[in-house]
Scaffold this motif. Structure first.
Motif, PDB file in Angstrom:
ATOM      1  N   GLU A  44       0.832  -1.213   0.000  1.00  0.00           N
ATOM      2  CA  GLU A  44       0.000   0.000   0.000  1.00  0.00           C
ATOM      3  C   GLU A  44       0.861   1.256   0.000  1.00  0.00           C
ATOM      4  OE1 GLU A  44      -1.012  -2.938   1.396  1.00  0.00           O
ATOM      5  OE2 GLU A  44      -2.311  -2.917  -0.362  1.00  0.00           O
ATOM      6  N   TRP A 101      -1.231  -5.383   8.641  1.00  0.00           N
ATOM      7  CA  TRP A 101      -2.194  -5.974   7.712  1.00  0.00           C
ATOM      8  C   TRP A 101      -3.535  -5.225   7.784  1.00  0.00           C
ATOM      9  CZ3 TRP A 101      -2.632 -12.001   7.085  1.00  0.00           C
ATOM     10  CH2 TRP A 101      -3.088 -12.273   5.795  1.00  0.00           C
ATOM     11  N   GLY A 102      -3.895  -4.869   9.015  1.00  0.00           N
ATOM     12  CA  GLY A 102      -5.105  -4.072   9.179  1.00  0.00           C
ATOM     13  C   GLY A 102      -4.989  -2.750   8.428  1.00  0.00           C
ATOM     14  N   ILE A 103      -3.803  -2.132   8.536  1.00  0.00           N
ATOM     15  CA  ILE A 103      -3.573  -0.862   7.837  1.00  0.00           C
ATOM     16  C   ILE A 103      -3.679  -1.075   6.328  1.00  0.00           C
ATOM     17  CG2 ILE A 103      -1.818   0.886   7.350  1.00  0.00           C
ATOM     18  CD1 ILE A 103      -0.806   0.268  10.281  1.00  0.00           C
ATOM     19  N   SER A 104      -3.149  -2.201   5.863  1.00  0.00           N
ATOM     20  CA  SER A 104      -3.214  -2.517   4.439  1.00  0.00           C
ATOM     21  C   SER A 104      -4.666  -2.589   3.957  1.00  0.00           C
ATOM     22  CB  SER A 104      -2.483  -3.843   4.201  1.00  0.00           C
ATOM     23  OG  SER A 104      -2.953  -4.487   3.047  1.00  0.00           O
ATOM     24  N   LEU A 105      -5.509  -3.268   4.758  1.00  0.00           N
ATOM     25  CA  LEU A 105      -6.936  -3.366   4.391  1.00  0.00           C
ATOM     26  C   LEU A 105      -7.578  -1.987   4.325  1.00  0.00           C
ATOM     27  CD1 LEU A 105      -8.655  -6.263   6.399  1.00  0.00           C
ATOM     28  CD2 LEU A 105      -8.541  -5.963   3.933  1.00  0.00           C
ATOM     29  N   ILE A 106      -7.323  -1.184   5.363  1.00  0.00           N
ATOM     30  CA  ILE A 106      -7.915   0.154   5.407  1.00  0.00           C
ATOM     31  C   ILE A 106      -7.478   0.955   4.188  1.00  0.00           C
ATOM     32  CG2 ILE A 106      -8.012   2.331   6.694  1.00  0.00           C
ATOM     33  CD1 ILE A 106      -7.477   0.684   9.245  1.00  0.00           C
ATOM     34  N   GLN A 109      -9.001  -0.494   0.695  1.00  0.00           N
ATOM     35  CA  GLN A 109     -10.440  -0.273   0.557  1.00  0.00           C
ATOM     36  C   GLN A 109     -10.776   1.216   0.658  1.00  0.00           C
ATOM     37  OE1 GLN A 109     -12.273  -2.807  -0.401  1.00  0.00           O
ATOM     38  NE2 GLN A 109     -10.505  -4.171  -0.235  1.00  0.00           N
ATOM     39  N   GLY A 110     -10.010   1.944   1.462  1.00  0.00           N
ATOM     40  CA  GLY A 110     -10.242   3.376   1.582  1.00  0.00           C
ATOM     41  C   GLY A 110     -10.003   4.083   0.259  1.00  0.00           C
ATOM     42  N   LEU A 112     -10.199   2.723  -2.608  1.00  0.00           N
ATOM     43  CA  LEU A 112     -11.287   2.287  -3.490  1.00  0.00           C
ATOM     44  C   LEU A 112     -12.523   3.159  -3.280  1.00  0.00           C
ATOM     45  CD1 LEU A 112     -11.972   0.014  -5.517  1.00  0.00           C
ATOM     46  CD2 LEU A 112     -12.804  -1.330  -3.589  1.00  0.00           C
ATOM     47  N   ILE A 113     -12.812   3.468  -2.031  1.00  0.00           N
ATOM     48  CA  ILE A 113     -13.985   4.295  -1.719  1.00  0.00           C
ATOM     49  C   ILE A 113     -13.780   5.723  -2.234  1.00  0.00           C
ATOM     50  CG2 ILE A 113     -15.312   5.366   0.152  1.00  0.00           C
ATOM     51  CD1 ILE A 113     -14.687   2.801   1.808  1.00  0.00           C
TER      52      ILE A 113
ATOM     53  N   GLN B 331     -16.615  -2.448   0.540  1.00  0.00           N
ATOM     54  CA  GLN B 331     -15.373  -1.744   0.865  1.00  0.00           C
ATOM     55  C   GLN B 331     -15.446  -1.105   2.256  1.00  0.00           C
ATOM     56  OE1 GLN B 331     -17.540  -1.324  -1.595  1.00  0.00           O
ATOM     57  NE2 GLN B 331     -17.143   0.515  -2.749  1.00  0.00           N
ATOM     58  N   TYR B 332     -16.635  -0.591   2.610  1.00  0.00           N
ATOM     59  CA  TYR B 332     -16.778  -0.004   3.956  1.00  0.00           C
ATOM     60  C   TYR B 332     -16.620  -1.079   5.024  1.00  0.00           C
ATOM     61  CZ  TYR B 332     -18.380   4.242   1.695  1.00  0.00           C
ATOM     62  OH  TYR B 332     -18.437   5.374   0.926  1.00  0.00           O
ATOM     63  N   LEU B 334     -14.876  -3.740   4.768  1.00  0.00           N
ATOM     64  CA  LEU B 334     -13.474  -4.154   4.849  1.00  0.00           C
ATOM     65  C   LEU B 334     -12.627  -3.111   5.568  1.00  0.00           C
ATOM     66  CD1 LEU B 334     -13.117  -5.819   1.368  1.00  0.00           C
ATOM     67  CD2 LEU B 334     -12.836  -6.936   3.579  1.00  0.00           C
ATOM     68  N   VAL B 335     -12.935  -1.824   5.356  1.00  0.00           N
ATOM     69  CA  VAL B 335     -12.226  -0.791   6.115  1.00  0.00           C
ATOM     70  C   VAL B 335     -12.468  -1.003   7.606  1.00  0.00           C
ATOM     71  CG1 VAL B 335     -12.175   1.673   6.680  1.00  0.00           C
ATOM     72  CG2 VAL B 335     -12.160   0.952   4.303  1.00  0.00           C
ATOM     73  N   MET B 337     -13.123  -3.813   9.058  1.00  0.00           N
ATOM     74  CA  MET B 337     -12.367  -4.997   9.489  1.00  0.00           C
ATOM     75  C   MET B 337     -10.905  -4.621   9.753  1.00  0.00           C
ATOM     76  SD  MET B 337     -14.346  -7.635   9.676  1.00  0.00           S
ATOM     77  CE  MET B 337     -15.702  -6.612  10.151  1.00  0.00           C
ATOM     78  N   GLY B 338     -10.341  -3.814   8.842  1.00  0.00           N
ATOM     79  CA  GLY B 338      -8.958  -3.384   9.029  1.00  0.00           C
ATOM     80  C   GLY B 338      -8.791  -2.589  10.311  1.00  0.00           C
ATOM     81  N   ALA B 339      -9.718  -1.661  10.527  1.00  0.00           N
ATOM     82  CA  ALA B 339      -9.647  -0.837  11.728  1.00  0.00           C
ATOM     83  C   ALA B 339      -9.806  -1.698  12.979  1.00  0.00           C
ATOM     84  CB  ALA B 339     -10.731   0.236  11.678  1.00  0.00           C
ATOM     85  N   LEU B 341      -8.982  -4.785  13.319  1.00  0.00           N
ATOM     86  CA  LEU B 341      -7.751  -5.546  13.546  1.00  0.00           C
ATOM     87  C   LEU B 341      -6.688  -4.677  14.218  1.00  0.00           C
ATOM     88  CD1 LEU B 341      -6.375  -8.250  13.153  1.00  0.00           C
ATOM     89  CD2 LEU B 341      -5.668  -7.540  10.874  1.00  0.00           C
ATOM     90  N   VAL B 342      -6.508  -3.455  13.717  1.00  0.00           N
ATOM     91  CA  VAL B 342      -5.500  -2.567  14.306  1.00  0.00           C
ATOM     92  C   VAL B 342      -5.852  -2.287  15.766  1.00  0.00           C
ATOM     93  CG1 VAL B 342      -4.476  -0.267  14.210  1.00  0.00           C
ATOM     94  CG2 VAL B 342      -4.911  -1.517  12.098  1.00  0.00           C
TER      95      VAL B 342
END
Lengths: 290, 369, 239
Positions: A44, A101-106, A109-110, A112-113, B331-332, B334-335, B337-339, B341-342
């Protein structure tokens, strides 16, 4: 085809693979070597660098400057993330990997939004050169030079500057460095930012050659992982020679069977290598301490 | 320890030996490695299972099928808990086994069909395949003695390469028998699980029958893992997680134990993969991608990876949260989910469910004392 | 009868020789102490015996069997037990769990529980059996690890500074424990700094210096040895 153009074709293939491996792995390797953390948001940061580079270039800024801007942007994001998340997990390196990994997801997808599923790119500059019967992208040759240049600059940074001395001291003996008055937290923060900036640089350099999508980081991540796994903790004694060896494998297999087999070949090579070299090439070069 | 069966037998000794062996395994339903013991816990357990059994009578078929969908994922989550939470090896690539088994089920059933209960044979073969693949990969990793971080990135690389590979199998040359792999769009057209029955096979579409099959599987796997984790095997896994050098110096071949845990986890991920494919009659390379691989990590981390019960509850909670959020767009979700996890890693590394359970445990103990 | 023997055992790390041709023999039933100044190679010698380090040359024989190339866990299964310097216990697990894990390779069911009870009694930890091991006092943690090492009746017990960080009372009690274990037939090899403790337990002493055997003999021989006192300046005769 004469001998010279065949040789050039082979060297070009190898150089292209080597450059891709070095550039995609450099940022990951710097952070891993220093902090023992594998940054799963590495892809990312690359994406961030690519997006910023393209956005700035399309405002009319010359491409080299735009790439620098992309790299700096990724570095700044890295600095912020280090401050918000990574810093709190120094004593739990495995957990910090999960957090990245959580940061990667955010991030994926962020983007993308906010920016949608794709962004208009810029074409590959510099045209092509003709060698023998085949033509080659000049820009890709520039990328090979950039990979070598970055290794050189990193070497100078780690072995010829004050930051480098402090950083290496911190890797070798963090307690000792602290006892000598080194602010190790600052060293870690700078290192994380440096790793992020290098990732951004890779993104910026490859941005003109790729489609810009939020998941583009995934294109780099397997190559950067395998380079770091084969290389081990030291970027110069590990990642760089690993990139050279893997570059041969990837170029050979890609020429023979296509890109997907190049990637599979890398993976198989890695799995075989870890069986014999648990500490990677740098472990082998630095002496197997068992 | 509760006494699950306490009557003394006076018959000949062979059944006694057999029974005492069974009793020893049953006694492993409780132990230091799993949360929950005593009458209160098992009463709640029975009530929850009873409620889950009664649930389809109060919901429509689609909702029940959706609940079945949640249960599909629990096996992969529990497997990850065994590898990551108990054996202490970060596996980020459980989706590789999930995808492998899912595609294997598709290839087998598309070629052979669903009659004579073959779908269940295909399920077993596909899960075994995932287990064998985990054994091969695990052999190279654990016998190569690579460290924690590397296990994570090697497994993650494996699943990402699988994804890339399957995504480029779009052409007609990519077919195994009559099963087209179909590249990025994924494989479709395989039958659901089908029970052979007098007067016509019963196909388990995502509805009540499939729900009951999955519920039964979940309960069996959950109880089976409880017994495994409280057995000698589980003791050694936990010892390796806590202090691998010491475990080796007590005479355990830690490579072998980690490998076995990895195979158990891989096979369970494979089971989820088969059930997912059979549930929706499709599977795509996406199910092995970076995002898909992250989700099991979120479920297990949120619940509490070091306990199988916490993992199970956490997985179901996070899945329902995820589905609720998907209304606004995946996508929301998944965001979020990421948050999540952190935040979990930063604030509650033990996991929410396990942290809460431990808190309750401590409070009740204090009151008792 | 010889229980442990090393022949010309060699090991160096980047030019530093931690073992130079060590020929060492341990007879069954001995209580043997290894002493020597810091950096003499005592811990490295242990790690070689345990298989944590591979020797550069030489052989290790346990009960006349060549174990030079055996993996660590395989050596343990042949009857070697170890107690590390830093307590090698599972701190997050209960005392009872620690002992279960230590013994379950050899014992099952009733025998397992009986042995755990016996060992808990032997190391005076019966009252804290359900506590997490990490909550014990330092001395208790050391005893727990001794208990983990001896419950399965090893042939040879290796102890790396068993009394480090213990009070004089605890040290003395540890010495009595070791005598009792020795009387049960366990051969003991210990690295130790505390000379008073060495006097309390050792039947023979070996002095290591720069990775080589410097002197060997009874406790009184060693104390009387002029050269030992010289290399040992500062670490001298305690008590």
């Amino acid at each position: 085809m004469d001998f010279f153009s065949t040789a050039f074709a082979i060297i070009y293939q190898f150089g292209d693979a080597f450059a891709f491996l070095v550039l995609s792995a450099a940022g990951l390797a710097v952070i891993f070597g220093m902090m023992g953390v594998i940054n799963l948001a590495h892809g990312e940061f690359i994406m961030c660098g690519a997006y910023v580079t393209v956005a700035v270039a399309r405002m009319g800024v010359p491409l080299p400057l735009a790439i620098v801007a992309g790299s700096i942007a990724a570095g700044l994001v890295g600095l912020v993330i280090e401050r918000l998340v990574i810093r709190h997990l120094y004593h739990r390196p495995l957990d910090s990997i999960v957090a990245t990994w959580g940061i990667s997801l955010i991030a994926t997808q962020g983007v993308l939004i906010v920016l949608g599923s794709t962004m208009q790119g810029i074409g590959t500059p510099l045209g092509s050169v003709q060698v023998g019967a085949l033509s080659y992208s000049t820009y890709r040759i520039v990328l090979m030079a950039a990979a070598v240049l970055i290794l050189l600059v990193l070497w100078l940074l780690f072995y010829r500057t004050r930051y480098g001395v402090i950083a290496r001291a911190t890797i070798a003996a963090p307690q000792m460095a602290r006892a000598l008055g080194v602010d190790t937290r600052r060293v870690y923060a700078l290192t994380f930012a440096l790793g992020a900036a290098l990732a951004g640089l890779a993104g910026g350099l490859y941005a003109p050659t790729m489609t810009l999508v939020p998941t583009m980081g995934a294109t780099f991540i397997v190559e950067s992982f395998v380079t770091v796994v084969v290389g081990g903790a030291d970027i110069f004694l590990g990642a760089a020679p690993a990139a050279a060896i893997l570059g041969v494998i990837r170029a050979g297999l890609t020429a023979w069977q296509g890109q997907f087999f190049g990637q599979i070949g890398l993976l198989v090579a890695v799995i075989l290598v870890i069986r014999v070299l648990p500490n990677g090439l740098s472990g082998l070069i630095l002496g197997n301490r068992r | 320890m509760t006494d699950i069966s306490h009557e003394k037998s006076l018959v000949d000794s062979a059944p006694i030996a057999r029974r005492s062996r069974a009793r020893r395994w049953l006694s492993h339903l409780e132990g230091p490695q799993t949360f929950g013991s005593g009458i209160a816990f098992w009463t709640i357990f029975v009530l929850v299972v009873a409620a889950a059994c009664a649930y389809p009578f109060f919901a429509d078929g689609w909702t029940v099928g959706n609940a079945a969908y949640f249960l599909v994922w629990t096996f992969m989550a529990m497997g990850l808990s065994v590898i990551w939470g108990y054996a202490g090896a970060l596996s980020f690539g459980q989706t590789a086994f999930f995808g492998l088994a899912g595609y294997a089920y598709g290839v087998l059933t598309i070629n052979v069909g669903e009659t004579y209960g073959f779908t269940f044979i295909a399920l077993v073969i596909a899960v075994a395949l995932a287990g064998v693949f985990a054994a091969v990969l695990g052999y190279f990793m654990f016998y190569g003695r690579i460290r924690g971080v590397f296990i994570g990135i090697v497994t993650l690389s494996v699943t990402l390469v699988f994804e890339t590979f399957m995504a480029q199998t779009a052409g007609p040359q990519w077919a195994i028998g009559s099963a087209r792999l179909n590249g990025f769009n994924g494989m479709t057209g395989m039958p659901p699980l089908t029970v052979p029955w007098f007067g016509g096979d019963i196909a388990l579409w995502p509805d009540r029958p499939l729900y009951y099959v999955l519920l039964a599987l979940t309960v069996i796997v959950y109880l089976g893992l409880r017994m495994l984790l409280n057995s000698r095997f589980g003791n050694v896994l936990v010892a390796i997680r806590e202090n691998p050098e010491r475990a080796e110096m007590l005479g355990y071949d830690i490579r072998l134990y980690q490998l076995l845990a990895f195979v158990v986890g891989g096979a369970l991920a494979g089971l989820s993969g088969v059930l997912y494919t059979a549930w929706g009659q499709y599977i795509t390379p996406n199910s092995m991608g970076l995002t898909a691989a992250a989700l099991p990590v979120v479920w297990v981390a949120v619940g509490g990876r070091r306990d199988i019960t916490a993992t199970l509850i956490g997985t179901l909670l996070v899945l329902s949260l995820f589905q609720t959020l998907t209304i606004y767009g995946s996508q929301y979700a998944l965001v979020a989910m990421g948050a999540l996890l952190v935040l979990i890693v930063l604030l509650a590394p033990e996991g929410i469910v396990l942290g809460f359970a431990n808190l309750v445990d401590r409070l009740t103990k204090r009151r008792g004392a | 009868m010889t229980i442990l023997k090393t022949e010309k055992l060699k090991k160096s790390f980047g030019g530093v020789h931690v073992a130079r041709d060590i020929d060492f023999t341990l007879e069954k039933g001995e209580m043997h102490c290894l002493i020597g100044p810091n950096g003499a190679g005592k811990s490295s010698f242990f790690r070689l015996i345990l298989g944590e380090h591979r020797p550069d040359g030489g052989k290790i024989l346990f009960m006349d069997e060549d174990i030079t190339d055996a993996r660590s866990f395989a050596r343990i299964r042949k009857g070697i037990s170890v107690k590390f310097q830093v307590p090698g216990i599972f701190k997050a697990l209960s005392v009872h769990q620690n002992l279960t894990i230590a013994f379950q390779n050899h014992l099952h069911g009733h025998d397992l529980e009986a042995t755990i009870a016996r060992v808990l009694d032997f190391v005076s930890l019966a009252d804290v059996a359900t506590e997490p091991a990490g909550a014990l006092s330092h001395g208790q943690q050391q005893w727990l690890e001794i208990g983990m090492a001896v419950g399965v009746e090893p042939k040879l017990l290796l102890l790396d500074e068993p009394t480090a960080g213990m009070s004089p009372d605890e040290t003395h009690k540890t010495g009595e424990m070791l005598h009792e274990l020795n009387a049960q037939g366990i051969t003991i090899l210990a690295v130790e700094h505390d000379m008073a403790f060495v006097e309390q337990i050792a039947s023979r002493v070996t002095v290591l210096h720069f990775g080589a055997i410097f002197a060997q003999g009874t406790v009184s021989d060693i104390i009387a040895h002029q050269g030992v006192a010289e290399i040992y300046l500062g670490g001298g005769h305690g008590g």
